[in-house]
Design a protein around this motif. Structure first.
Motif, short mmCIF file in Angstrom:
data_model
loop_
_atom_site.label_atom_id
_atom_site.label_comp_id
_atom_site.label_asym_id
_atom_site.label_seq_id
_atom_site.Cartn_x
_atom_site.Cartn_y
_atom_site.Cartn_z
N ILE A 140 0.81 -1.57 -0.05
CA ILE A 140 -0.14 0.07 -0.07
C ILE A 140 0.93 1.60 0.53
O ILE A 140 1.74 1.07 0.69
CB ILE A 140 -0.75 0.10 1.46
CG1 ILE A 140 -1.98 0.68 1.00
CG2 ILE A 140 -0.52 0.11 2.45
CD1 ILE A 140 -3.64 0.80 2.00
N ALA A 141 0.36 2.54 -0.82
CA ALA A 141 1.10 3.74 -1.22
C ALA A 141 0.54 4.69 -0.01
O ALA A 141 -1.16 4.35 -0.81
CB ALA A 141 1.66 3.76 -1.84
N LYS A 142 0.23 5.28 0.62
CA LYS A 142 0.37 6.62 1.01
C LYS A 142 0.60 8.30 0.78
O LYS A 142 2.07 7.92 0.25
CB LYS A 142 0.02 6.80 2.91
CG LYS A 142 -0.52 5.51 3.64
CD LYS A 142 -0.27 5.98 5.06
CE LYS A 142 -1.23 4.36 5.86
NZ LYS A 142 -2.18 4.19 5.84
N VAL A 143 -0.33 9.02 -0.49
CA VAL A 143 0.01 9.81 -0.76
C VAL A 143 -0.49 11.17 -0.38
O VAL A 143 -1.55 11.27 0.01
CB VAL A 143 -0.75 9.43 -1.97
CG1 VAL A 143 -0.22 11.20 -3.46
CG2 VAL A 143 -0.16 8.17 -3.56
N TYR A 144 0.49 12.16 0.29
CA TYR A 144 -0.06 13.05 -0.05
C TYR A 144 0.77 14.19 -0.76
O TYR A 144 1.26 13.80 -1.15
CB TYR A 144 0.79 14.00 1.65
CG TYR A 144 0.79 12.27 2.38
CD1 TYR A 144 -0.89 12.32 3.24
CD2 TYR A 144 1.32 11.24 2.89
CE1 TYR A 144 -0.61 11.83 4.16
CE2 TYR A 144 1.62 10.40 3.84
CZ TYR A 144 -0.07 10.24 4.32
OH TYR A 144 0.07 9.35 5.88
#
Length: 180
Positions: A140-144
């Protein structure tokens, strides 16, 4: 913190840092060892990020994808993001001095707290437009995205494509391709 107070801990500068053996980061004078070496899974994911960034940027003359390089933020803060994109001419120095437009940090057990909290705040403060925290164990990748000086979470991505507007270029990053 125990018997030591933060004010009693030694602080270091870039002149100290550049003489250390092995891989280190220096954040507000405090050293962080970049060890143990990344796992094969970490490196596989990081390589796939690098390959996709390189491909996506092939027609963009202004932006370049880089693997870990020293980003000297100040005399007491030097970090090495896993994957980054800069959209300015590189100086003839052994480090960069300006904020990247996009950073990917691939977390591990050893770096998770630093990536999710310390670097999050540091990159936000330094004006990194996009910060992506990649968890290779959970896929999973959390993008900000930086808006008005604060990170806004765009979402958690596994198989989706995300459009990154880098200013001079736009890239559509396909997260499904980094977990294979």
């Amino acid at each position: 913190m125990g018997i030591l107070k933060e004010s009693e801990l030694p602080r270091y500068t870039y002149s100290d840092y550049k003489n250390w053996e092995g891989r280190w980061e220096l954040i507000e004078g405090f050293p962080y060892a970049m060890s143990p070496a990344p796992t094969p899974r970490h490196q596989l994911v990081s390589n796939k990020i690098a390959a996709q960034l390189e491909f996506q940027l092939q027609n963009c003359e202004d932006c370049k994808a880089l693997l870990p390089v020293d980003w000297k933020i100040s005399d007491d803060t030097v970090v090495q993001p896993d994957n980054l994109v800069v959209c300015y001419p590189l100086e003839d120095k052994p480090y960069i001095t300006r904020a990247p437009v996009l950073i990917f940090e691939v977390t591990s057990r050893a770096t998770s707290l630093r990536d999710r909290e310390i670097k999050y705040r540091l990159y936000e403060k330094e004006g990194v437009k996009y910060y992506v925290i990649v968890d290779p164990e959970e896929n999973i990748a959390k993008v900000y995205h930086l808006k008005d000086g604060k990170y806004i979470k765009l979402g958690d991505f596994v198989k989706e494509k995300v459009l990154f507007d880098l200013g001079k270029c736009k890239i559509e990053f396909d997260f499904s391709k980094i977990w294979e």
